[in-house]
Design a protein around this motif. Structure first.
Motif, PDB file in Angstrom:
ATOM      1  N   HIS A 144      -4.319   3.605  -4.842  1.00 28.43           N
ATOM      2  CA  HIS A 144      -5.299   4.091  -4.040  1.00 28.43           C
ATOM      3  C   HIS A 144      -5.683   5.425  -4.884  1.00 28.43           C
ATOM      4  O   HIS A 144      -5.189   6.619  -4.537  1.00 28.43           O
ATOM      5  CB  HIS A 144      -4.953   4.414  -2.699  1.00 28.43           C
TER       6      HIS A 144
ATOM      7  N   ARG B  16      -9.051   3.231   1.325  1.00 27.96           N
ATOM      8  CA  ARG B  16      -7.806   2.491   1.053  1.00 27.96           C
ATOM      9  C   ARG B  16      -8.044   1.102   1.691  1.00 27.96           C
ATOM     10  O   ARG B  16      -7.511   0.327   1.270  1.00 27.96           O
ATOM     11  CB  ARG B  16      -6.556   3.334   2.012  1.00 27.96           C
ATOM     12  N   PRO B  17      -8.334   0.901   2.955  1.00 30.03           N
ATOM     13  CA  PRO B  17      -8.487  -0.642   3.212  1.00 30.03           C
ATOM     14  C   PRO B  17      -9.346  -1.424   2.618  1.00 30.03           C
ATOM     15  O   PRO B  17      -9.294  -2.560   2.142  1.00 30.03           O
ATOM     16  CB  PRO B  17      -8.707  -0.520   4.828  1.00 30.03           C
TER      17      PRO B  17
ATOM     18  N   LEU C  87     -13.235  -2.464   8.329  1.00 27.69           N
ATOM     19  CA  LEU C  87     -12.151  -2.310   7.765  1.00 27.69           C
ATOM     20  C   LEU C  87     -11.279  -3.500   8.066  1.00 27.69           C
ATOM     21  O   LEU C  87     -10.292  -3.950   7.306  1.00 27.69           O
ATOM     22  CB  LEU C  87     -11.437  -1.157   8.246  1.00 27.69           C
TER      23      LEU C  87
ATOM     24  N   TYR D  32      -0.784   3.397   7.854  1.00 22.19           N
ATOM     25  CA  TYR D  32      -2.305   3.499   8.207  1.00 22.19           C
ATOM     26  C   TYR D  32      -3.151   2.553   7.714  1.00 22.19           C
ATOM     27  O   TYR D  32      -3.800   1.530   8.479  1.00 22.19           O
ATOM     28  CB  TYR D  32      -2.782   4.748   8.089  1.00 22.19           C
ATOM     29  N   THR D  33      -3.044   2.170   6.418  1.00 15.35           N
ATOM     30  CA  THR D  33      -4.184   1.343   5.643  1.00 15.35           C
ATOM     31  C   THR D  33      -3.801  -0.153   6.333  1.00 15.35           C
ATOM     32  O   THR D  33      -4.523  -0.927   6.354  1.00 15.35           O
ATOM     33  CB  THR D  33      -3.640   1.193   4.048  1.00 15.35           C
TER      34      THR D  33
ATOM     35  N   ASP E 162     -10.103  -0.968  -0.528  1.00 19.29           N
ATOM     36  CA  ASP E 162      -9.188  -1.403  -1.843  1.00 19.29           C
ATOM     37  C   ASP E 162      -8.805  -2.667  -1.674  1.00 19.29           C
ATOM     38  O   ASP E 162      -8.849  -3.624  -2.537  1.00 19.29           O
ATOM     39  CB  ASP E 162      -8.298  -0.225  -2.250  1.00 19.29           C
TER      40      ASP E 162
ATOM     41  N   GLY F 214       3.044  -1.464   4.361  1.00 10.94           N
ATOM     42  CA  GLY F 214       2.530   0.074   3.985  1.00 10.94           C
ATOM     43  C   GLY F 214       3.456   0.950   4.243  1.00 10.94           C
ATOM     44  O   GLY F 214       4.316   0.936   5.416  1.00 10.94           O
TER      45      GLY F 214
ATOM     46  N   SER G  44       0.919  -1.023   0.025  1.00 13.33           N
ATOM     47  CA  SER G  44      -0.138   0.028   0.025  1.00 13.33           C
ATOM     48  C   SER G  44       0.903   1.147  -0.001  1.00 13.33           C
ATOM     49  O   SER G  44       1.649   1.604   0.818  1.00 13.33           O
ATOM     50  CB  SER G  44      -0.914  -0.060   1.125  1.00 13.33           C
TER      51      SER G  44
ATOM     52  N   GLU H 237     -10.728   8.388   2.071  1.00 15.95           N
ATOM     53  CA  GLU H 237      -9.588   7.562   1.777  1.00 15.95           C
ATOM     54  C   GLU H 237      -9.518   6.558   3.017  1.00 15.95           C
ATOM     55  O   GLU H 237      -8.756   5.637   3.125  1.00 15.95           O
ATOM     56  CB  GLU H 237      -8.564   8.167   1.250  1.00 15.95           C
TER      57      GLU H 237
ATOM     58  N   GLY I 141       0.153   4.332   3.701  1.00 12.14           N
ATOM     59  CA  GLY I 141      -0.154   2.951   3.686  1.00 12.14           C
ATOM     60  C   GLY I 141       0.152   2.141   4.809  1.00 12.14           C
ATOM     61  O   GLY I 141      -0.393   1.034   4.979  1.00 12.14           O
TER      62      GLY I 141
END
Length: 569
Positions: free
Chosen positions: A290, A318-319, A408, A356-357, A321, A350, A261, A314, A354
């Protein structure tokens, strides 16, 4: 002054220039700034003369810049050691695209940054200087020949720009504290790393495979496109596969799967080299784009087509995705990949946003209470990533959106590798304690965007994972995806590329192979690489690679408090 991207956010490479201005303040006729517990006025003409003298003399010119202290004496303002840098900053001509500046100044993150800066850099009547800074920038960027910082000072509205002494001193104290705390934590980690190395097994690393080098498999790339119902358009990704996928030796469910990510204002192409490296060791690596927080989004902002670096959604998209791409791979696996992809224990890498994702996927819930507290504190003075994290407070918290937030985490995630992650306030202790899968948390001592002390070291102590590793790249910076190959996409960023970028990328190549090899591929022979002695074996001074397994929350807190008390006293 140039704009540049990072995995975390967009900044001004002239921020160092702004800090120089902040230390000297601004005015049309005088620059008013604090010296000790008083204020003095420096005539702007003295700066003009200073630059002219510097330009007329050779580089050995060493007359110190001074300000009148009394009729009979002068007080040095800058040491000789600092002069060369400041002189070059003052005489450098900068060029900015006026349209890009207009777009950037609309960004809530930039507005928040300027509001913070404007508390110290004030107008003549001592009000916040954010609007005045914006006005000056708009004026100078209209000049086709570019502008110098002295010309920027001259465009500042009003006859004088003042410095708020209290805010300036508080800013300097906060900055000094985090610098000293970082130095103390680096020293403590170095000592722990040495102890763990001495206590570990003695390994002759010259006899072990070098994980910085490519693995045995050739690599192929397969583009993936899915309908993106959340954003509209398509969700795109690249899938990197070991070319021996057709080899009958691969059993069903035997090829481990990883996800990479990217960070804010980056994209999937920036991680091509890492994906290829991991695939050469037998991993299937998928790198999603993303779309609401990628490089094209940055370009749209600079053109004035968007009003911020990313869509607020986002934090959720993002997660999702990653979850949707894993769902698609599960659908394709029986037909496209003969069922060989192992999708029950996926690893996620990440970088920055990323990070965070990856943590959201690994089970860390957003902690709005902690975020509210931190966003209303002075933390942003030393932690620029809060300008990103605090945007999450604008997420709707109605029942439908809470359902999305609670959805998530993904049970398929088996391990996460975090490189300079954005995470500390948005998850907090209560959120990170719910992450139980193996984690490798990697930070850099010179990271100004996600400072190591608060965004990696402290977060590491909160993780609920029993298998966890803290890695420090000493004297390295935040950037991973900014290289000599990618920098031409944004002009003026070449000077931001760390001279160690290829060296420290090699560190990441090796550690990702070892970490995911251990916890995703389930190959125990890789675990020997996850210790302090391996870091010592491959690092090159001054870019130490320090790896430790243990760091207690109370231990870190006591160290930080001790340093803060000593520094502030």
């Amino acid at each position: 002054m140039h704009w540049f991207k990072s995995g975390s956010k967009l900044f001004i490479s002239g921020v160092s220039s702004a800090l120089v201005m902040a230390q000297t303040a601004m005015a049309a006729e005088f620059i008013t700034f604090p010296v000790g517990k008083t204020e003095v006025k420096l005539p702007i003409s003295s700066l003009t003369d200073y630059v002219a003298e510097y330009s007329a003399w050779d580089r050995n010119f060493t007359a110190p810049l001074t300000v009148p202290a009394t009729p009979a004496a002068q007080t040095p303002l800058l040491s000789i050691q600092d002069q060369d840098h400041v002189q070059k900053l003052l005489q450098t001509r900068y060029r900015l695209d006026p349209v890009a500046v207009q777009g950037l100044l609309k960004s809530p993150m930039i507005e928040a940054f300027l509001a913070q800066l404007g508390q110290a850099i004030q107008t003549e009547d001592r009000t916040n200087g954010a609007e005045a800074i914006q006005t000056a920038l708009k004026r100078v960027t209209a000049k086709p020949q570019g502008f110098t910082l002295l010309e920027l000072l001259e465009e500042f509205p009003g006859s004088q720009v003042r410095m708020d002494v209290l805010n300036t001193l508080e800013l300097l104290v906060d900055a000094g504290t985090i610098i000293r705390q970082t130095e103390a934590v680096v020293d403590a980690i170095a000592q722990k790393s040495q102890i763990e190395s001495n206590q570990g097994p003695k390994i002759d690393w010259t006899q072990q495979p070098d994980l910085r080098q490519p693995g045995q498999f050739l690599v192929t790339r397969k583009p993936l496109k899915l309908a993106d119902s959340r954003r509209g358009g398509q969700l795109e990704a690249d899938l990197y596969l070991p070319s021996s996928l057709e080899d009958p030796a691969w059993a069903r469910g035997s090829i481990p799967v990883l996800v990479i990510s990217h960070g804010l204002a980056s994209d999937r192409s920036s991680f091509r080299q890492l994906a290829q490296h991991l695939a050469s060791y037998g991993f299937a690596v998928v790198v999603p784009q993303h779309a609401g927080s990628d490089f094209p989004r940055l370009e749209a902002l600079l053109k004035g087509d968007k009003t911020d670096f990313f869509d607020l959604e986002e934090f959720i998209n993002r997660p999702l995705d990653v979850k949707e791409i894993l769902d698609e791979l599960e659908t394709l696996n029986p037909t496209e990949f003969a069922g060989k992809l192992k999708l029950k224990q996926v690893g996620v890498f990440g970088h920055s946003f990323g990070g965070y994702t990856a943590l959201a996927l690994a089970g860390a819930p957003l902690n709005f209470d902690q975020l509210e507290t931190d966003c209303n504190s002075a933390q942003s003075r030393v932690n620029p990533s809060l300008f990103l994290q605090c945007q999450a407070l604008n997420l709707p918290r109605s029942t439908p959106n809470l359902i999305h937030l609670n959805s998530l985490p993904d049970q398929r995630i088996g391990a996460v590798f975090l490189l300079n992650p954005v995470n500390g306030s948005i998850f907090g202790k209560s959120g990170l304690s719910q992450v139980k899968v193996p984690v490798m948390m990697v930070g850099s001592s010179d990271d100004l965007l996600t400072p190591f002390v608060v965004e990696q070291a402290q977060s590491f102590t909160w993780l609920g994972a029993s298998e966890r590793y803290l890695v420090l790249k000493n004297n390295d910076h935040h950037f991973y995806d900014l290289t000599t190959q990618t920098s031409p996409r944004l002009s003026g960023v070449e000077g931001l590329i760390s001279p160690a970028i290829q060296l420290t990328r090699g560190y990441v190549d090796a550690l990702t192979v070892a970490f995911f090899g251990t916890y995703v591929a389930q190959k125990p022979n890789y675990k020997i690489y996850l210790g302090a002695s391996y870091g010592q074996a491959i690092d090159q001074l001054p870019y130490d690679l320090l790896i430790i397994r243990s760091l207690g929350e109370a231990e870190l807190s006591q160290l930080l408090d001790r340093v803060a008390r000593r520094w502030r006293s």
